[in-house]
Write a protein that holds these residues in place. Structure first.
Motif, PDB file in Angstrom:
ATOM      1  N   VAL A   9     -61.251 112.804 -58.532  1.00 39.66           N
ATOM      2  CA  VAL A   9     -60.361 113.882 -58.628  1.00 39.66           C
ATOM      3  C   VAL A   9     -60.517 114.938 -57.587  1.00 39.66           C
ATOM      4  O   VAL A   9     -59.372 115.329 -56.930  1.00 39.66           O
ATOM      5  N   ALA A  10     -61.389 115.571 -57.340  1.00 38.73           N
ATOM      6  CA  ALA A  10     -61.863 116.708 -56.593  1.00 38.73           C
ATOM      7  C   ALA A  10     -61.268 116.520 -55.204  1.00 38.73           C
ATOM      8  O   ALA A  10     -60.623 117.276 -54.581  1.00 38.73           O
ATOM      9  N   PRO A  11     -61.739 115.617 -54.472  1.00 38.56           N
ATOM     10  CA  PRO A  11     -61.461 115.358 -53.256  1.00 38.56           C
ATOM     11  C   PRO A  11     -59.799 115.213 -52.840  1.00 38.56           C
ATOM     12  O   PRO A  11     -59.271 115.886 -51.890  1.00 38.56           O
ATOM     13  N   ALA A  12     -59.226 114.463 -53.723  1.00 42.96           N
ATOM     14  CA  ALA A  12     -57.678 114.058 -53.553  1.00 42.96           C
ATOM     15  C   ALA A  12     -56.906 115.390 -53.906  1.00 42.96           C
ATOM     16  O   ALA A  12     -56.160 115.814 -53.414  1.00 42.96           O
ATOM     17  N   LEU A  13     -57.370 115.987 -54.777  1.00 41.60           N
ATOM     18  CA  LEU A  13     -56.723 117.054 -55.237  1.00 41.60           C
ATOM     19  C   LEU A  13     -56.983 118.375 -54.304  1.00 41.60           C
ATOM     20  O   LEU A  13     -55.751 119.021 -54.049  1.00 41.60           O
ATOM     21  N   LEU A  14     -58.003 118.498 -53.730  1.00 41.64           N
ATOM     22  CA  LEU A  14     -58.208 119.387 -52.656  1.00 41.64           C
ATOM     23  C   LEU A  14     -57.375 119.104 -51.432  1.00 41.64           C
ATOM     24  O   LEU A  14     -56.956 119.975 -50.717  1.00 41.64           O
ATOM     25  N   LEU A  15     -57.385 118.061 -50.872  1.00 46.93           N
ATOM     26  CA  LEU A  15     -56.392 117.564 -49.825  1.00 46.93           C
ATOM     27  C   LEU A  15     -55.157 117.841 -50.076  1.00 46.93           C
ATOM     28  O   LEU A  15     -54.403 118.272 -49.167  1.00 46.93           O
ATOM     29  N   THR A  64     -50.103 120.942 -49.002  1.00 47.82           N
ATOM     30  CA  THR A  64     -48.803 121.466 -49.435  1.00 47.82           C
ATOM     31  C   THR A  64     -49.128 123.109 -49.062  1.00 47.82           C
ATOM     32  O   THR A  64     -47.812 123.451 -48.586  1.00 47.82           O
ATOM     33  N   TYR A  65     -49.791 123.575 -49.151  1.00 50.79           N
ATOM     34  CA  TYR A  65     -50.003 124.994 -48.646  1.00 50.79           C
ATOM     35  C   TYR A  65     -49.631 125.088 -47.240  1.00 50.79           C
ATOM     36  O   TYR A  65     -48.932 125.871 -46.944  1.00 50.79           O
ATOM     37  N   TYR A  66     -49.980 124.167 -46.635  1.00 49.77           N
ATOM     38  CA  TYR A  66     -49.779 124.504 -45.079  1.00 49.77           C
ATOM     39  C   TYR A  66     -48.237 124.185 -44.823  1.00 49.77           C
ATOM     40  O   TYR A  66     -47.672 124.807 -44.012  1.00 49.77           O
ATOM     41  N   PHE A  67     -47.633 123.265 -45.254  1.00 48.49           N
ATOM     42  CA  PHE A  67     -46.239 122.580 -45.313  1.00 48.49           C
ATOM     43  C   PHE A  67     -45.061 123.905 -45.705  1.00 48.49           C
ATOM     44  O   PHE A  67     -44.441 124.232 -45.217  1.00 48.49           O
ATOM     45  N   ILE A  68     -46.011 124.664 -47.193  1.00 48.63           N
ATOM     46  CA  ILE A  68     -45.154 125.671 -47.734  1.00 48.63           C
ATOM     47  C   ILE A  68     -45.047 126.815 -46.722  1.00 48.63           C
ATOM     48  O   ILE A  68     -44.006 127.567 -46.406  1.00 48.63           O
ATOM     49  N   GLU A  69     -46.114 127.088 -46.144  1.00 50.33           N
ATOM     50  CA  GLU A  69     -46.232 128.220 -45.129  1.00 50.33           C
ATOM     51  C   GLU A  69     -45.386 128.126 -43.940  1.00 50.33           C
ATOM     52  O   GLU A  69     -44.656 129.008 -43.593  1.00 50.33           O
ATOM     53  N   HIS A  70     -45.627 126.876 -43.492  1.00 46.42           N
ATOM     54  CA  HIS A  70     -44.758 126.508 -42.444  1.00 46.42           C
ATOM     55  C   HIS A  70     -43.334 126.562 -42.623  1.00 46.42           C
ATOM     56  O   HIS A  70     -42.561 127.017 -41.723  1.00 46.42           O
ATOM     57  N   GLN A  71     -42.929 125.811 -43.942  1.00 43.11           N
ATOM     58  CA  GLN A  71     -41.382 125.988 -43.969  1.00 43.11           C
ATOM     59  C   GLN A  71     -40.834 127.403 -44.375  1.00 43.11           C
ATOM     60  O   GLN A  71     -39.774 127.763 -43.820  1.00 43.11           O
ATOM     61  N   PHE A  72     -41.361 128.239 -45.009  1.00 37.14           N
ATOM     62  CA  PHE A  72     -41.130 129.767 -45.092  1.00 37.14           C
ATOM     63  C   PHE A  72     -41.034 130.374 -43.866  1.00 37.14           C
ATOM     64  O   PHE A  72     -40.119 131.214 -43.800  1.00 37.14           O
ATOM     65  N   HIS A  73     -42.001 130.108 -42.927  1.00 37.33           N
ATOM     66  CA  HIS A  73     -42.220 130.672 -41.659  1.00 37.33           C
ATOM     67  C   HIS A  73     -40.658 130.350 -40.975  1.00 37.33           C
ATOM     68  O   HIS A  73     -40.112 131.190 -40.224  1.00 37.33           O
ATOM     69  N   TYR A  74     -40.451 128.995 -40.891  1.00 34.21           N
ATOM     70  CA  TYR A  74     -39.205 128.528 -40.164  1.00 34.21           C
ATOM     71  C   TYR A  74     -37.818 128.934 -40.721  1.00 34.21           C
ATOM     72  O   TYR A  74     -37.007 129.474 -40.195  1.00 34.21           O
ATOM     73  N   LEU A  75     -37.603 128.992 -42.020  1.00 29.11           N
ATOM     74  CA  LEU A  75     -36.541 129.739 -42.519  1.00 29.11           C
ATOM     75  C   LEU A  75     -36.415 131.227 -42.282  1.00 29.11           C
ATOM     76  O   LEU A  75     -35.237 131.648 -41.926  1.00 29.11           O
ATOM     77  N   GLU A  76     -37.240 131.956 -42.052  1.00 29.09           N
ATOM     78  CA  GLU A  76     -37.392 133.235 -41.787  1.00 29.09           C
ATOM     79  C   GLU A  76     -37.008 133.527 -40.401  1.00 29.09           C
ATOM     80  O   GLU A  76     -36.075 134.126 -39.972  1.00 29.09           O
TER      81      GLU A  76
END
Length: 888
Positions: free
Chosen positions: A19-25, A30-42
């Motif tokens: 569980v740990a490696p998959a969940l960590l990946l 997800t954190y990377y894409f959310i941060e990128h999408q929020f930046h793109y919208l702004e």
């Protein structure tokens, strides 16, 4: 049902790894894409706002320039219809609003972002007819001019809703991935861990004895192979267990038969053991009985030989008598060793702990041993740090020293034997016996302390003994919690040593003497030992190798010279010649020759080494006062004359012993009564009063203990008379038992003259030369009246004071002696001495003086004997109280 999770188990660890490696990946992506999408919208919102504001600024140039508000308002209203545009404002340079359109009041939130752009015009090269430039105020040099500004407000609601939708989608993806990873990890754990867990459970069952347990089959090839191997091992274990159980059953059957046989043999062995114990007890009884039977005639042999040697004999007869005495003493030593060995075997060998003078113990042990050859010198070397008084068993220590020194004499033909004693820092007494004898072979040393072993057949005079001395010595030292060992070189000599833990007792300070003693001796070992002995006695001393070295010294004082004569000097005439030879070198000092034995001549003073410190001190004191050397015991006896009418009673069923005791006591009393059995003894003791009673323990009709019980009854005329037990039993604890039973003292056969004198000095009344033959009452009264100038009132006061104080002082002295407080005992004795001396009571004064002297010199054994005499005399004096006061 509670699910128990083993956080250290393989299943939990596989779950974590799945569980740990998959969940960590997933979380990281997800954190990377959310941060990128929020930046793109702004960024898109900001870009759109700037673009719209610039476009509106360009479109508004004419309207602002011409101040055409309707056109600008229409432009603003049209722009307000654009997506996310909630606010439009156009102003001129003076800040006056030219157009305003807004949806702010109708929006759900008031969150907007404002974008502004300046409205600028450019100057074109055209004719004045085409454009009236007077309306604008700018310099001709300017290329462009700001004529107003526009502001665009974009709402943030749409972008926030877009961010929320993206975040929700991301969380959904994360959850889905976590669920998938969990299911995958569980499945993986089940596939991998379940067979292993099953193997563990099967192993536990096998360990607990369940040999039918087997591992389950699995689809994994490797684990399936492992399970098959494990099951094969379990089958092998089961077969082995079945085989072992069968073997155990067979062994139990054989053991049962063996136990039955063993039980039969055990019963037979028990009978044999009981027989052996009975025989051992019979042997012990036989040894005790044979000891008694041997010691009884030995008592007569040694006693009469002792008397014979003191009579007038020719030198040849004296030599033969001494040989008989030596042989009898050797036989007695053998009997004692056999008895001691028997006591060790039966467990009756005991030790005791008392306070005693270790120097006296060593010196008394050695001075009673004569070397087998005149070419042997025995030296006692006691270190200065050795305490005078220690707590241990003096009888057993003396026995060990006697054994070791006796062996050294037995196997040494010439040279010297040195007995060294010191006190270590670990509070252990270390004593060694070194000799220059034949030595001991190395292969013999390891078995040296075994019983009945003879180390060599080349003993002096071929006297080998019993071979028990070292065995008994080893047992004594071990019972005293010490160690004993030996070092030896064949042909060079041996060193036997032992050390035991002891406690040093408080001892009285020793007096310093002003006498100067000069020692002239070329033998270094003997010289060093004698110097230590002189230091212990408190004498100033110095030493020289030869008389010529002494004569060459610058010392002007001459007191006493201890002179070791050359070895070729043997006879009295030779000593006279040597004395005449050295007279010019002695500077007028008194000369005492150091010899192997005392000289017969009365004109030559000699010191036979080794010697007791008390004898050496007495010899020096006598020499300094120009008197003949008299031993301390003789000096004490010379001060008092025993009453010849002192009645003594002797009861013994052996005629020889009766006659021997009578012969030994005739010089001390002319009133001696004999009884041949207990019945006759009881009859005489009930009719006549005696001053001292000696009872043999084994007699017909009544034995010694039964007689004692009848004598001590209050209606018996002799109930206060001292009673001395005489026994042939040589065990050391016999004396204590008899004294506890009520006897005043115990003498073990053979009884020597020295032992009788010591006992009689304690119990026989003493009469002073200066006192007339009159009753003690009138003697005390006359002595007191003489001191008080015949003042009877003063005499009465002094008598009453003495009757009150003397018992208290005796009790204090007794308590101090029991507590080994020698200083307090000496102080109280000094006060008592002064009191009776002032009153003129010579007998009490002499007894107190002897006790004070022994306490000052540290002679504890002599002090205890003197205290017994003083106590008896004080008790006698107190008993006369009523008669004295009535006759005063």
């Amino acid at each position: 049902m509670h699910l128990k999770i083993n956080f250290k188990g393989i299943r939990f660890r596989l779950f974590i790894l799945g569980v740990a490696p998959a969940l960590l990946l997933v979380i990281s992506l997800t954190y990377y894409f959310i941060e990128h999408q929020f930046h793109y919208l702004e960024q898109s919102l900001n870009e759109r706002g700037r673009t719209i504001s610039k476009q509106l600024a360009v479109a508004s140039i004419y309207g602002v320039f011409s101040a055409n508000k309707p056109m600008l308002q229409e432009l603003s209203n049209d722009l307000l219809k654009e997506k996310d545009v909630v606010f439009v404002s156009i102003k001129n340079t003076q800040g006056e609003s030219l157009a305003l359109a807004s949806h702010i009041l109708r929006t759900e939130t008031g969150n907007i972002r404002i974008f502004d752009s300046p409205v600028k015009i450019q100057l074109l090269q055209q004719s004045a007819a085409d454009m009236d430039l007077s309306l604008f105020d700018f310099a001709e040099k300017d290329a462009e001019k700001k004529i107003g500004s526009v502001e665009i407000g974009l709402g943030l609601d749409n972008i926030k809703r877009a961010q929320q939708r993206f975040l929700l989608n991301s969380l959904t993806i994360i959850s889905a991935c976590f669920i998938f990873a969990t299911l995958f990890a569980l499945r993986l754990g089940k596939v991998i861990s379940s067979p292993i867990i099953n193997l563990t459970e099967v192993a536990d069952d096998l360990a607990n004895g369940n040999m039918d347990a087997r591992a389950k089959k699995t689809g994994t090839t490797e684990i399936a192979t492992l399970c098959d191997s494990f099951n094969a091992m379990a089958i092998g274990l089961q077969q082995t267990q079945n085989y072992l159980l069968q073997q155990v059953d067979n062994a139990v059957k054989e053991l049962t038969l063996a136990m039955q046989t063993l039980e039969e043999k055990n019963q037979s062995l028990e009978k044999t053991t009981q027989l052996a114990v009975s025989q051992n007890e019979t042997k012990s009884q036989f040894l005790a009985h044979i000891s008694h039977e041997i010691r009884t005639p030995m008592n007569g042999i040694i006693g009469f030989i002792d008397l014979l040697t003191q009579s007038e004999l020719t030198p040849r007869q004296l030599e033969q008598a001494l040989l008989i005495k030596t042989s009898a003493s050797n036989l007695l030593t053998i009997v004692n060793e056999i008895l001691d060995f028997s006591s060790i075997e039966t467990g009756n060998f005991k030790t005791e702990t008392i306070t005693f003078n270790i120097r006296e113990c060593i010196e008394n042990s050695i001075t009673s041993i004569l070397p087998r050859s005149d070419k042997i010198q025995i030296i006692i070397d006691i270190a200065p740090q050795t305490p005078t008084l220690i707590n241990s068993d003096p009888i057993r220590i003396r026995q060990v020293i006697t054994n070791l020194v006796g062996n050294a004499c037995k196997y040494t033909k010439q040279g010297h034997i040195i007995i060294r004693c010191t006190f270590t820092r670990q509070s252990r007494l270390f004593i060694s016996v070194s000799d220059t004898g034949i030595g001991i072979a190395e292969e013999v040393i390891k078995d040296l302390f075994h019983p009945f072993l003879q180390i060599s057949e080349y003993a002096v005079d071929n006297e080998l003994g019993t071979g028990l001395g070292l065995t008994i010595s080893k047992n004594i030292i071990e019972r005293l919690k010490g160690r004993i060992d030996v070092r030896s070189r064949l042909g060079e000599g041996s060193v036997f040593w032992f050390d035991i833990p002891v406690n040093a007792a408080l001892e009285p300070p020793r007096k310093k003497a002003d006498t100067l003693v000069t020692l002239v001796d070329p033998f270094r070992l003997r010289r060093k030992a004698l110097i230590k002995q002189l230091n212990y006695l408190g004498y100033r001393n110095r030493c020289f190798n030869t008389i010529e070295d002494y004569q060459a010294s610058m010392e002007t004082r001459q007191d006493i010279i201890l002179y070791a004569a050359p070895e070729h000097i043997n006879s009295d005439d030779d000593y006279h010649v040597e004395l005449a030879r050295i007279r010019p070198y002695t500077k007028g000092a008194s000369v005492i020759f150091i010899t192997h034995q005392l000289l017969n001549s009365g004109t030559i003073e000699s010191l036979a080494l080794p010697c007791r410190s008390g004898f050496l001190q007495q010899l020096i004191e006598n020499t300094t006062t120009l008197s003949a050397p008299v031993p301390a015991e003789a000096a004490d006896n010379a001060q008092a004359i025993p009453q010849q009418t002192f009645p003594i009673f002797i009861a013994d069923d052996n005629e020889i012993n009766r006659l021997l005791l009578k012969s030994q006591l005739e010089k001390r009393s002319d009133d001696i009564t004999l009884a041949e059995d207990g019945k006759q003894a009881l009859s005489l003791l009930q009719q006549n009063k005696y001053g001292l009673i000696l009872l043999d323990l084994q007699m017909p009709y009544y034995n010694g203990l039964e007689l004692l019980e009848k004598i001590k009854q209050s209606n018996c005329i002799n109930h206060n008379t001292p009673v001395i037990a005489i026994t042939a039993h040589a065990q050391s604890h016999q004396r204590k038992k008899l004294i506890d039973a009520g006897f005043d003292e115990c003498l073990i056969k053979p009884v020597l003259l020295e032992q009788l004198d010591e006992v009689l000095n304690v119990w026989q009344p003493i009469k002073n030369n200066n006192v007339n033959k009159q009753s003690p009452v009138h003697a005390y009264i006359e002595q007191m009246l003489e001191k008080t100038m015949h003042n009877k009132d003063l005499a009465n006061v002094l008598f009453n004071k003495l009757f009150s104080e003397l018992p208290e002082q005796i009790d204090v002295i007794k308590q101090a002696l029991e507590q080994t407080d020698w200083t307090s005992a000496k102080d109280v004795t000094h006060k008592l001495h002064g009191s009776v001396g002032f009153c003129g009571f010579k007998d009490l004064q002499n007894a107190a003086h002897r006790l004070e002297t022994h306490l000052s010199d540290g002679e504890i054994e002599a002090a205890l004997s003197s205290f017994a005499t003083l106590q008896r005399q004080i008790d006698h004096f107190i008993g006369l109280e009523q008669a004295i006061l009535q006759n005063l």
